[in-house]
Enzyme design. Structure first.
Site, mmCIF file in Angstrom:
data_model
loop_
_atom_site.group_PDB
_atom_site.id
_atom_site.type_symbol
_atom_site.label_atom_id
_atom_site.label_comp_id
_atom_site.label_asym_id
_atom_site.label_seq_id
_atom_site.Cartn_x
_atom_site.Cartn_y
_atom_site.Cartn_z
ATOM 1 N N GLU A 179 1.026 5.485 0.411
ATOM 2 C CA GLU A 179 0.346 6.789 0.641
ATOM 3 C C GLU A 179 1.090 7.931 -0.331
ATOM 4 O O GLU A 179 2.031 7.885 -0.501
ATOM 5 C CB GLU A 179 0.542 7.359 2.159
ATOM 6 C CG GLU A 179 0.192 6.253 3.060
ATOM 7 C CD GLU A 179 -1.587 6.177 3.045
ATOM 8 O OE1 GLU A 179 -2.293 7.069 2.878
ATOM 9 O OE2 GLU A 179 -2.134 5.066 3.448
ATOM 10 N N HIS A 222 -4.989 3.655 7.315
ATOM 11 C CA HIS A 222 -4.395 5.028 6.865
ATOM 12 C C HIS A 222 -2.880 5.282 7.311
ATOM 13 O O HIS A 222 -2.260 6.399 7.280
ATOM 14 C CB HIS A 222 -5.326 6.111 7.336
ATOM 15 C CG HIS A 222 -6.555 5.878 6.459
ATOM 16 N ND1 HIS A 222 -6.415 5.963 5.010
ATOM 17 C CD2 HIS A 222 -7.833 5.959 6.562
ATOM 18 C CE1 HIS A 222 -7.549 6.034 4.414
ATOM 19 N NE2 HIS A 222 -8.661 5.665 5.393
ATOM 20 N N ASP A 231 0.814 -1.106 -0.099
ATOM 21 C CA ASP A 231 0.047 -0.156 -0.025
ATOM 22 C C ASP A 231 0.980 1.329 0.009
ATOM 23 O O ASP A 231 2.001 1.346 0.665
ATOM 24 C CB ASP A 231 -0.955 0.140 1.206
ATOM 25 C CG ASP A 231 -1.890 1.198 1.048
ATOM 26 O OD1 ASP A 231 -2.752 1.027 0.496
ATOM 27 O OD2 ASP A 231 -1.940 2.133 1.674
ATOM 28 N N GLU A 271 -5.091 18.571 2.412
ATOM 29 C CA GLU A 271 -6.078 17.278 2.450
ATOM 30 C C GLU A 271 -5.024 15.963 2.567
ATOM 31 O O GLU A 271 -5.767 15.213 3.061
ATOM 32 C CB GLU A 271 -6.654 17.545 1.069
ATOM 33 C CG GLU A 271 -7.395 18.560 0.584
ATOM 34 C CD GLU A 271 -6.241 19.667 -0.028
ATOM 35 O OE1 GLU A 271 -6.125 19.123 -1.172
ATOM 36 O OE2 GLU A 271 -5.647 20.666 0.604
ATOM 37 N N HIS A 308 -3.391 10.886 5.665
ATOM 38 C CA HIS A 308 -2.299 9.735 6.247
ATOM 39 C C HIS A 308 -1.426 10.217 7.372
ATOM 40 O O HIS A 308 -0.707 9.496 7.937
ATOM 41 C CB HIS A 308 -1.394 9.094 4.995
ATOM 42 C CG HIS A 308 -0.929 10.514 4.093
ATOM 43 N ND1 HIS A 308 -0.081 11.572 4.804
ATOM 44 C CD2 HIS A 308 -0.983 10.867 3.005
ATOM 45 C CE1 HIS A 308 0.204 12.418 3.878
ATOM 46 N NE2 HIS A 308 -0.345 11.915 2.706
ATOM 47 N N ASP A 350 -2.786 -0.310 6.141
ATOM 48 C CA ASP A 350 -3.448 -0.620 5.253
ATOM 49 C C ASP A 350 -2.917 -1.915 4.301
ATOM 50 O O ASP A 350 -3.908 -2.740 3.857
ATOM 51 C CB ASP A 350 -3.671 0.404 4.088
ATOM 52 C CG ASP A 350 -4.665 1.314 4.637
ATOM 53 O OD1 ASP A 350 -5.327 1.256 5.487
ATOM 54 O OD2 ASP A 350 -4.856 2.386 3.877
#
Lengths: 239, 644
Positions: free
Chosen positions: A53, A201, A51, A96, A101, A206
């Site tokens: 971010e 997150h 995963d 944002e 994260h 994740d």
């Protein structure tokens, strides 16, 4: 995409590169499909569940800030065999994204750049099958780095848990998974399987959740007679 | 990295007993070595007799069933493990083939700790060694000494042990059973018995279904003694009906059946076919702390001091049975059997003491009555005494002398019971209290007065006294009293409504969000009272309904059965209530034995946090169904509407 087609493309690539002198990691990645048996039970194989971010959701302009991965081998998630590192995206992180994260620019001051982190990841990945939830997104960033470093995309097989979910679960959940029509979000799947969601997150959290989802999906597919790697790939393989 | 990689996994493992004793860095290192596995419901995780376990399995979600495979695909359930519990330790530490089969009872997610990491921790941490070493020793000993009683020791909550295989009827029964048809002449049957050197023959129909038994003593007492013709068929002389049980029954169930039915032989059947025979002689061969020997010891006792000694063995037997996975009804039946036999023995001893002391024999017939939990046959270990005495009706001029004799008698019995470990009743509900040592007519009047004029005190007494039962009876006073009670209740609905209202006073301690409601302060802070808030509401509600139906039953499970039969409770709820009652009872007996083993006074307080996940879940479910029962009763008797 099936293994045969992947192998064909891999052969073409190797022919094109010819005897060019490649860095060891790149040369090793060219052999990622060696030794894979399409008839082997999918549950007996080794997977790296990934995963990422990122600074945002636009593949064209955004970059990776965190990589998390765990290995699933013989059906068991190996907590010790993990990969987790922050990545310096060399650009500003929009607020944002920070909210999603929780990675702030301060935390990245000592982080390495994508190319360096990626080389370590590639060594960790080896010949395992790469798995991600909505894999094209993660694969895009990986290939971005891969191509800039070595000039060709990642050669490993890639499985997408979203595709697996659509193929394995949706037909038997006529009202959608856990009541969400046609949605295969990680949260929805976690709920459906009764999996813990508290570590979400972070890239590693994740990745762990995705690995546990993969574990369940493989069992679910096996129950439906989709046992062999060949069969699973035809359902959920990505390139 | 300063933070743990998988904080949630760490958090979970930190709470698992005995890993909760490990320092943080050891736990983090252990998590590093862990793997997560998933087993769909029904999948066998470890096969009995298979390869030694490679991991310690800690259950993160779901539950697992531990069982012993039997022939023909049958399994014997040994234990269940729930969230936050583990399995696989025995085989791991011993490196031996797995003793049990472990199956996913629900979809199961486990954290797996590899064997080498586990053994390393056990070797370095005495707390782990104690925990696992203890469990291991127990399991192995239980397996090895199957058939014999394990030595005493602490109980591990209500977790039941491997020794479930212990003490089954199949192990002691006689397999060579002589059978004959009902029409066989007695002469032929007797000849067969002589030739085969056995003391009995089972009479079976042509289908194989047993209908009677003919024993040596039947031959002597019914054929020879009356000079009847030996050409007559066995049908005319056999004892019937035959009492049967399955080869899987516990030996103590055989003993119970023999003493309940007053017989010396039981026929063991499987699908209605005779497979064996068990006699009191087979049971006599057992030694040590078996229920059988304890009962025999009680029978042999000649003095009060010896009786006290014998009774110490009872705890050991119960502990053993609890570990063997005795069911709640059987455990309670056995406690009752022990205590009844002890009381009867004590009555005999005191009678002869009185006689030898020059005070004479009992002047008139009497009945020794058990009340409360003893009356319901629901005593766990040794609870407070609740007893009373009924003597025959007398002309007024004799009353005082006779009552004085019985009061003196009762005082000695009560003191004897106290010496055997039954504390005196704090509310003085004992036969030594002049109020509760009365003639038959006074008893009937007392009961009727309570019904006609319910007030708080008499309602409370009714909950104790209306669960009456005769332990030792020289006359039919109990039956007469039951009849009077039934008559008195007919057409007196108000009393039942008051009783129902009182029965709502204790509520299962479940909060709005189904969390346990525990004591907020005091000695029992954070605990809940299992008896008062779990068992009592159920016992009380079923008493009301059972009295309403005019039943003379006192046992809660029997009352439940009858009340459900009558249609007052739906079969599904009745089944849940039965489970709930059994679960809470086993939990309570386990707690009492644990307290006793630690040298503490047993109480009914329970710390929900000390229970396993599965136990907590079951306790919540139990409280839930008892609330349903209360709602049902409240509605039926409009209990809220009555005013005192």
């Amino acid at each position: 995409m099936g293994l045969t087609k992947a192998r064909l493309k891999n052969r073409l690539l190797r022919a094109r590169l010819g005897g060019r002198n490649l860095p060891p990691l790149a040369a090793a990645n060219l052999l990622a499909l060696e030794g894979l048996d399409p008839e082997a039970p999918a549950s007996s194989l080794s997977y790296v569940v990934l995963d990422l971010e990122t600074t945002g959701l636009d593949p064209a302009s955004d970059r990776v800030v965190s990589v998390g991965a765990v290995r699933l081998k013989q059906g068991r998630v190996r907590l010790g065999e993990r990969f987790a590192e922050l990545v310096n995206p060399s650009r500003a992180i929009p607020p944002e994204a920070i909210k999603v994260h929780g990675i702030t620019p301060d935390m990245l001051t000592h982080a390495r750049h994508a190319g360096d982190v990626f080389q370590d990841f590639l060594a960790y990945l080896g010949r395992d099958i790469l798995v991600a939830h909505y894999a094209p997104f993660d694969l895009h960033f990986i290939n971005l780095t891969m191509k800039s470093l070595y000039g060709f995309p990642l050669q490993n097989l890639v499985l997408d848990t979203v595709l697996m979910c659509q193929q394995a679960l949706l037909p038997s959940d006529p009202y959608g998974i856990a009541g969400h029509a046609k949605r295969c979000g990680l949260d929805t799947l976690a709920k459906r399987f009764g999996l813990p969601r508290e570590e979400r997150h972070t890239a590693l959290g994740d990745a762990l959740l995705t690995a546990m989802v993969l574990q369940r999906l493989l069992a679910e597919l096996e129950h439906k007679g989709v046992v062999k790697l060949r069969q699973v790939l035809s359902l959920a393989g990505r390139w | 990295m300063t933070e743990a990689a998988f904080p949630r996994v760490l958090e979970f493992v930190r709470k698992v007993v005995p890993f909760d004793t490990l320092p943080a860095e050891e736990l983090e290192a252990a998590v590093e070595r862990m793997e997560i596995a998933y087993f769909p419901r029904g999948q066998v995780v470890i096969e009995a007799g298979g390869e030694p376990a490679q991991f310690l399995y800690v259950i993160q979600t779901g539950s697992a069933k531990i069982s012993l495979p039997q022939k023909e695909g049958q399994e014997l359930l040994v234990d269940q493990r729930g969230e936050g519990e583990y399995f696989g330790a025995v085989s791991l530490l011993q490196g031996s083939r797995a003793l049990f089969r472990v199956t996913a009872r629900e979809d199961l997610i486990c954290y797996l700790l590899p064997g080498d990491a586990f053994r390393d921790l056990v070797a370095r941490y005495p707390s782990l060694e104690r925990h696992f070493g203890f469990g291991l020793a127990r399991n192995l000993q239980a397996m090895r000494t199957a058939g014999q009683a394990p030595a005493g020791g602490l109980l591990d909550g209500a977790s039941l042990d491997a020794s479930l295989v212990q003490g089954r009827v199949a192990e002691v029964m006689t397999r060579e059973v002589l059978t004959c048809l009902p029409a066989t002449p007695v002469k032929a049957a007797a000849h067969l018995m002589m030739v085969r050197r056995v003391g009995s023959v089972v009479v079976v129909e042509e289908s194989g279904h047993p209908i009677g038994i003919l024993t040596d003593s039947d031959l002597r007492s019914r054929v020879l003694a009356y000079g009847r013709s030996a050409d007559r068929p066995v049908l005319e002389f056999m004892s019937q009906p035959v009492h049967t049980l399955s080869p899987e029954s516990h030996i103590f169930e055989a003993l119970l059946a023999m003493s309940t039915h007053g017989v010396n032989h039981l026929v063991v059947t499987e699908q209605d076919r005779v497979v064996g025979l068990i006699s009191d002689h087979d049971l006599r061969g057992l030694t040590g702390s078996s229920p059988v020997t304890v009962v025999r010891d009680i029978e042999k006792v000649a003095s009060l001091d010896d009786l006290v000694l014998v009774h110490k063995k009872v705890d050991r037997v119960l502990e053993m049975l609890l570990r063997q996975g005795g069911s709640a009804p059987t455990m309670l039946a056995l406690v009752t059997e022990f205590n009844d036999r002890l009381t009867i023995k004590l009555l005999e001893l005191v009678e002869s003491q009185m006689e030898h002391g020059g005070l004479g024999r009992p002047p008139v017939p009497y009945v020794w009555m058990a009340l409360g939990s003893e009356g319901r046959r629901e005593q766990t270990l040794r609870t407070d005494q609740d007893n009373a005495l009924i003597f025959a009706n007398l002309p007024p001029e004799r009353l005082e002398a006779v009552k004085t004799w019985f009061l003196g008698f009762a005082e000695r019995v009560v003191a004897g019971l106290e010496a055997c470990g039954f504390p005196r009743c704090p509310g003085e509900v004992m036969a030594s209290n002049p109020r509760w040592c009365q003639g038959e007519r006074q008893w009937q009047e007392t009961f009727l007065r309570w019904i006609q004029d319910p007030e708080p005190l008499s309602l409370r007494l009714a909950t104790i006294f209306f669960d009456f039962r005769g332990i030792y009876a020289e006359a039919d006073f109990i039956e007469n009293l039951q009849l009077k009670l039934k008559e008195g209740l007919e057409g007196n609905r108000l009393f039942l409504r008051y009783m129902a209202k009182n029965a709502l006073y204790n509520r299962p301690p479940l909060g709005f969000l189904r969390q346990f409601v525990v004591e907020k302060s005091g000695e029992h802070k954070n605990k809940l009272n299992l008896k008062l808030s779990g068992l009592t509401p159920m016992v009380d509600a079923l008493r009301v309904m059972s009295l309403d139906l005019g039943l003379t039953l006192t046992n809660t499970l029997e009352r439940l059965e009858a009340v459900a039969q009558a249609g007052l409770i739906k079969p599904a709820l009745a089944a849940d209530l039965r489970e709930a009652f059994s679960f809470m009872t086993i939990l309570r007996i386990g707690r009492h034995l644990e307290a006793r083993a630690r040298g503490e006074l047993p109480d009914n307080f329970l710390d929900p946090a000390a229970l396993s996940g599965l136990q907590r879940k079951m306790l919540k479910e139990s409280f839930g169904v008892i609330s349903q029962l209360q709602d049902l009763m409240e509605y039926r008797y409009q209990a809220r509407m009555v005013q005192h």
